[in-house]
Design an enzyme around this catalytic site. Structure first.
Site, PDB file in Angstrom:
ATOM      1  N   HIS A  44       0.822  -1.211   0.000  1.00  7.30           N
ATOM      2  CA  HIS A  44       0.000   0.000   0.000  1.00  7.30           C
ATOM      3  C   HIS A  44       0.856   1.260   0.000  1.00  7.30           C
ATOM      4  CE1 HIS A  44       0.827   0.682   4.308  1.00  7.30           C
ATOM      5  NE2 HIS A  44       0.639  -0.619   4.482  1.00  7.30           N
ATOM      6  N   CYS A  59       3.246  -4.998   6.770  1.00  9.92           N
ATOM      7  CA  CYS A  59       2.860  -4.688   5.404  1.00  9.92           C
ATOM      8  C   CYS A  59       4.018  -4.013   4.659  1.00  9.92           C
ATOM      9  CB  CYS A  59       1.633  -3.785   5.392  1.00  9.92           C
ATOM     10  SG  CYS A  59       0.126  -4.608   5.946  1.00  9.92           S
TER      11      CYS A  59
END
Length: 327
Positions: free
Chosen positions: A208, A224
């Protein structure tokens, strides 16, 4: 778990990072026309077994830039610019100072398809569906206690303007610091996922954007993979659902190019590494890597320059370096 003594270098770094919002307009200097940026991260996919792309060059610090500004200007991360310029002051390099811009890379030893994430390098590669080009971007990954997993995954969903739903573990961590996290953070400037998210079939893991670009090129996430806002905006429309994702650990990459063996080294940072002098291989790691490099050269009838191999492994710069033949 008891906390280790607070390192004064960490305090200075955190204080400096805390000041970044004040200089956010400068950090956000990126060309709105994405076509003007592709030369920063896209190269033709090399053929005939070659794996060397890009070039290393020198740029000049301008307009009061920090090394972070220079890194983002050339689509590099924290450790990229720091390892290549170990003697420069990260926050006050000085206008007119020449800076090495390490934009030559050895492609990881993986299938050339989909997304490849090399954790020690803190870098993502994406092979276009037509097979003709490879894109590369710096990334932030999970810190030691929230490590980014290794293995093979796939992109299962693509979400523009994602909401963030902090899991209970992250809310508990925030509560221990005296902070309260809501159960949902809507899209917007306070959302740590940024403007785009690629969902993986590894539960809870995403690729992301970010609302804190200073963390790109560091181990600061909860596992992440985060990219600069401008990089996720370029990557997002290219990646199809179902694209493979290879998450690998290749701290020392090698490639044959121009008749010579090249080596690129990236020790995996820990939470206690802040400067280029901190980031080192252990003696055992150096010996193992040196043996592998020497054997790879011997298989093709070459001898390595042992001094060059030692230099690459003892003071890693992240810059591909030839270790056979002569300049």
């Amino acid at each position: 778990m008891p906390q280790p003594p607070f390192d004064p270098r960490r305090r200075r770094l955190l204080q400096a990072l805390g000041a970044l919002p004040a200089i956010a307009p400068a950090l956000a200097r990126s060309d709105p026309l994405e076509t003007a940026r592709t030369h920063l991260y896209r190269w033709p996919t090399p053929a005939n077994g070659d794996a060397l792309v890009g070039r290393t060059h020198v740029s000049i610090v301008r307009d009061g830039e920090t090394l972070h500004h220079v890194a983002r200007r050339f689509d590099l991360g924290y450790w990229d610019i720091l390892l290549a310029n170990p003697d420069k002051d990260f926050w006050l390099p000085g206008d007119g100072t020449p800076v090495i811009v390490p934009r030559r890379f050895i492609l990881p030893d993986t299938p050339r398809q989909g997304i490849v994430i090399n954790a020690p390098e803190l870098r993502l590669y994406y092979y276009g569906e037509d097979g003709r080009h490879v894109d590369s971007h710096p990334i932030g990954i999970g810190r030691q206690d929230w490590g980014t997993p290794l293995g093979t995954a796939r992109v299962t969903e693509k979400i523009p303007q994602p909401a963030w739903y902090p899991p209970a573990s992250i809310r508990a961590e925030a509560a221990a610091r005296g902070e309260r996290l809501p159960r949902e953070v809507p899209p917007g400037p306070d959302n740590p996922l940024g403007a785009y998210a690629l969902i993986l079939d590894l539960p809870g893991y995403l690729i992301h954007g970010t609302n804190r670009p200073a963390g790109v090129g560091m181990r600061v996430s909860h596992g992440c993979v985060r990219l600069y806002p401008e990089d996720i905006a370029a990557l997002f429309p290219q990646v199809p659902r179902g694209a493979p994702v290879h998450l690998v650990h290749q701290p020392v990459k090698t490639a044959w190019s121009q008749g010579r063996l090249w080596v690129e080294a990236h020790p995996l940072p820990t939470d206690q590494d802040y400067t280029a002098k901190d980031l080192r291989f252990s003696e055992r790691e150096r010996n193992a890597h040196a043996t592998r490099i020497s054997n790879e050269a011997l298989e093709r009838g070459h001898l390595v320059d042992r001094n060059r191999v030692a230099a690459v492994l003892e003071r890693p710069t992240g810059v591909p370096t030839p270790v056979t033949g002569y300049d």
